[in-house]
Design a protein around this motif. Sequence first.
Motif, PDB file in Angstrom:
ATOM      1  N   ALA A 110      10.508   6.031  10.625  1.00 28.17           N
ATOM      2  CA  ALA A 110       9.373   6.621  10.202  1.00 28.17           C
ATOM      3  C   ALA A 110       8.992   6.836   8.727  1.00 28.17           C
ATOM      4  N   ALA A 111       9.923   7.296   8.121  1.00 21.91           N
ATOM      5  CA  ALA A 111       9.886   7.521   6.811  1.00 21.91           C
ATOM      6  C   ALA A 111       9.688   6.288   6.031  1.00 21.91           C
ATOM      7  N   ILE A 112      10.643   5.193   6.285  1.00 24.83           N
ATOM      8  CA  ILE A 112      10.303   3.900   5.868  1.00 24.83           C
ATOM      9  C   ILE A 112       9.084   3.214   6.063  1.00 24.83           C
ATOM     10  N   ALA A 113       8.575   3.363   7.355  1.00 27.65           N
ATOM     11  CA  ALA A 113       7.212   2.892   7.729  1.00 27.65           C
ATOM     12  C   ALA A 113       6.123   3.493   6.736  1.00 27.65           C
ATOM     13  N   ALA A 114       6.185   4.860   6.738  1.00 27.90           N
ATOM     14  CA  ALA A 114       5.263   5.648   5.952  1.00 27.90           C
ATOM     15  C   ALA A 114       5.218   5.239   4.374  1.00 27.90           C
ATOM     16  N   ALA A 115       6.265   4.791   3.812  1.00 18.05           N
ATOM     17  CA  ALA A 115       6.311   4.456   2.427  1.00 18.05           C
ATOM     18  C   ALA A 115       6.025   3.104   2.275  1.00 18.05           C
ATOM     19  N   THR A 116       6.100   2.252   3.149  1.00 19.40           N
ATOM     20  CA  THR A 116       5.786   1.003   3.163  1.00 19.40           C
ATOM     21  C   THR A 116       4.346   0.855   3.199  1.00 19.40           C
ATOM     22  N   ALA A 117       3.619   1.872   4.048  1.00 20.69           N
ATOM     23  CA  ALA A 117       1.992   1.957   4.164  1.00 20.69           C
ATOM     24  C   ALA A 117       1.516   2.456   2.592  1.00 20.69           C
ATOM     25  N   ARG A 118       2.344   3.165   1.817  1.00 24.83           N
ATOM     26  CA  ARG A 118       2.082   3.620   0.726  1.00 24.83           C
ATOM     27  C   ARG A 118       2.141   2.571  -0.469  1.00 24.83           C
ATOM     28  N   ALA A 144       1.266  -0.654  -0.370  1.00 28.05           N
ATOM     29  CA  ALA A 144       0.342  -1.742   0.056  1.00 28.05           C
ATOM     30  C   ALA A 144       0.035  -2.627  -1.133  1.00 28.05           C
ATOM     31  N   PHE A 145       0.113  -2.015  -2.262  1.00 25.94           N
ATOM     32  CA  PHE A 145      -0.094  -3.027  -3.469  1.00 25.94           C
ATOM     33  C   PHE A 145       0.788  -3.976  -3.921  1.00 25.94           C
ATOM     34  N   SER A 146       2.049  -3.887  -3.153  1.00 27.76           N
ATOM     35  CA  SER A 146       3.217  -4.620  -3.286  1.00 27.76           C
ATOM     36  C   SER A 146       3.494  -5.757  -2.289  1.00 27.76           C
ATOM     37  N   PRO A 147       3.652  -7.001  -2.777  1.00 27.21           N
ATOM     38  CA  PRO A 147       3.947  -7.975  -1.942  1.00 27.21           C
ATOM     39  C   PRO A 147       5.181  -7.848  -0.997  1.00 27.21           C
ATOM     40  N   THR A 148       6.001  -6.826  -1.498  1.00 25.62           N
ATOM     41  CA  THR A 148       7.325  -6.739  -0.825  1.00 25.62           C
ATOM     42  C   THR A 148       7.606  -5.209  -0.495  1.00 25.62           C
ATOM     43  N   ALA A 149       6.339  -4.876   0.121  1.00 27.42           N
ATOM     44  CA  ALA A 149       6.256  -3.299   0.289  1.00 27.42           C
ATOM     45  C   ALA A 149       7.467  -2.930   1.203  1.00 27.42           C
ATOM     46  N   LEU A 163      -2.370  -8.652 -15.343  1.00 30.24           N
ATOM     47  CA  LEU A 163      -1.112  -8.527 -14.718  1.00 30.24           C
ATOM     48  C   LEU A 163      -1.076  -7.250 -13.838  1.00 30.24           C
ATOM     49  N   PRO A 164      -0.213  -7.233 -12.978  1.00 27.61           N
ATOM     50  CA  PRO A 164      -0.185  -6.026 -12.067  1.00 27.61           C
ATOM     51  C   PRO A 164       0.263  -4.795 -12.869  1.00 27.61           C
ATOM     52  N   ASP A 165      -0.123  -3.357 -12.527  1.00 23.56           N
ATOM     53  CA  ASP A 165       0.196  -2.257 -13.265  1.00 23.56           C
ATOM     54  C   ASP A 165       1.588  -2.047 -13.246  1.00 23.56           C
ATOM     55  N   GLU A 166       2.166  -2.371 -12.383  1.00 23.10           N
ATOM     56  CA  GLU A 166       3.716  -2.274 -12.608  1.00 23.10           C
ATOM     57  C   GLU A 166       4.235  -2.926 -13.803  1.00 23.10           C
ATOM     58  N   VAL A 167       3.834  -4.229 -14.110  1.00 21.90           N
ATOM     59  CA  VAL A 167       4.267  -4.919 -15.058  1.00 21.90           C
ATOM     60  C   VAL A 167       3.571  -4.494 -16.397  1.00 21.90           C
ATOM     61  N   ARG A 168       2.417  -4.482 -16.411  1.00 25.47           N
ATOM     62  CA  ARG A 168       1.604  -4.227 -17.433  1.00 25.47           C
ATOM     63  C   ARG A 168       1.676  -2.669 -17.927  1.00 25.47           C
ATOM     64  N   VAL A 169       1.893  -1.914 -17.158  1.00 30.24           N
ATOM     65  CA  VAL A 169       2.005  -0.360 -17.599  1.00 30.24           C
ATOM     66  C   VAL A 169       3.316   0.089 -18.014  1.00 30.24           C
ATOM     67  N   ALA A 216       4.710   4.517  -5.492  1.00 29.37           N
ATOM     68  CA  ALA A 216       3.700   4.710  -5.527  1.00 29.37           C
ATOM     69  C   ALA A 216       2.615   4.635  -6.546  1.00 29.37           C
ATOM     70  N   ALA A 217       3.213   4.960  -7.730  1.00 30.53           N
ATOM     71  CA  ALA A 217       2.478   5.005  -9.339  1.00 30.53           C
ATOM     72  C   ALA A 217       2.794   3.798  -9.671  1.00 30.53           C
ATOM     73  N   HIS A 218       3.183   2.781  -9.012  1.00 31.29           N
ATOM     74  CA  HIS A 218       3.687   1.400  -9.409  1.00 31.29           C
ATOM     75  C   HIS A 218       4.836   1.470 -10.463  1.00 31.29           C
ATOM     76  N   GLU A 219       5.492   2.295 -10.492  1.00 34.04           N
ATOM     77  CA  GLU A 219       6.798   2.022 -11.177  1.00 34.04           C
ATOM     78  C   GLU A 219       7.772   1.086 -10.479  1.00 34.04           C
ATOM     79  N   PRO A 220       8.341   0.056 -11.224  1.00 33.08           N
ATOM     80  CA  PRO A 220       9.146  -0.955 -10.759  1.00 33.08           C
ATOM     81  C   PRO A 220      10.290  -0.396 -10.178  1.00 33.08           C
ATOM     82  N   VAL A 221      10.484  -1.021  -8.994  1.00 33.85           N
ATOM     83  CA  VAL A 221      11.714  -0.394  -8.078  1.00 33.85           C
ATOM     84  C   VAL A 221      12.976  -0.558  -9.060  1.00 33.85           C
ATOM     85  N   ALA A 222      13.144  -1.512  -9.692  1.00 31.58           N
ATOM     86  CA  ALA A 222      14.299  -1.736 -10.588  1.00 31.58           C
ATOM     87  C   ALA A 222      14.423  -0.590 -11.573  1.00 31.58           C
ATOM     88  N   TYR A 223      13.489   0.041 -12.016  1.00 34.20           N
ATOM     89  CA  TYR A 223      13.455   0.976 -13.004  1.00 34.20           C
ATOM     90  C   TYR A 223      13.962   2.239 -12.018  1.00 34.20           C
TER      91      TYR A 223
END
Length: 272
Positions: free
Chosen positions: A3-11, A13-18, A188-194, A57-64
């Motif tokens: 359920a926690a993973i599903a809720a995070a996935t919904a948040r 939604a901007f990512s093609p790999t949510a 560019l997507p915010d996670e890249v540009r910002v 959710a603030a568009h910070e890259p997962v790798a960071y």
Amino acid sequence: MPAAIAAATARFAFSPTARLDAELLMAHALGIDRNALLLDMDRGVPSTFAALVDRRAAHEPVAYITGTRGFWTIDLAVGPGALVPRPDSEALLVAAAAHFGSRSPATILDLGTGPGTLLLAALDEWPRARGVGVDRSPDALAYAAVNASTLGMADRTVFVRGDWAAALDARFDLVLANPPYIGTGEALPDEVRVHEPAAALFAGADGLADYRILAQQLPRLIARGGCAAVEIGHTQAADVAALFAGQGLASTVSRDLGGRDRCLLVTPARQG
């Protein structure tokens, strides 16, 4: 946990790999890899997971957020100030491996090495090779040095702060380069540009500024029988190949896994 993973996935939604993003963050919070997570989804949700989700959710890259990214056959430490390695860049290694076949390059140069992405992957591919990585960013070079040490390659690498190959006077069997190639007006997507370093992304109004520099430098860098593998934006093959041809270089286009033009395999048009 599901359920926690599903809720995070919904948040996300901007990512093609949510869904993947959510799973990677959960695995990171648990201190395990994603494969172990997928084999056991009945674990409790760590208290640290919510903060990780907020950052993504603030568009910070997962790798960071996780501090690491897999590339080719290696894992790399990454963070602010270093360009996040992309799977598309593996096309350069595929093209280089095809060029050398059963041979191994002895010397490798990586221009714009970032956290050591292409150089260290190439050194893992060719264990007898040695290499030089150049970058203008001290932050990126700090990650590169850490990665070389972690991977046991510190004695096979030299990292240099510089402006492309301006300070180098040597030839290399393999030259790798992933220069900035985004036009300054492109979206560019915010996670890249910002979040990612602008100097590693943007290259003038047409995105070709750094290719003009590389075109002048590559002829004196490629050893006899060697090549350069240069990443390009998927619409830039003809323009970059023309710049290289003007300096006596022949180019062959290679595509990434998505079928898009991604790499120019470059050799001197006439090797004497």
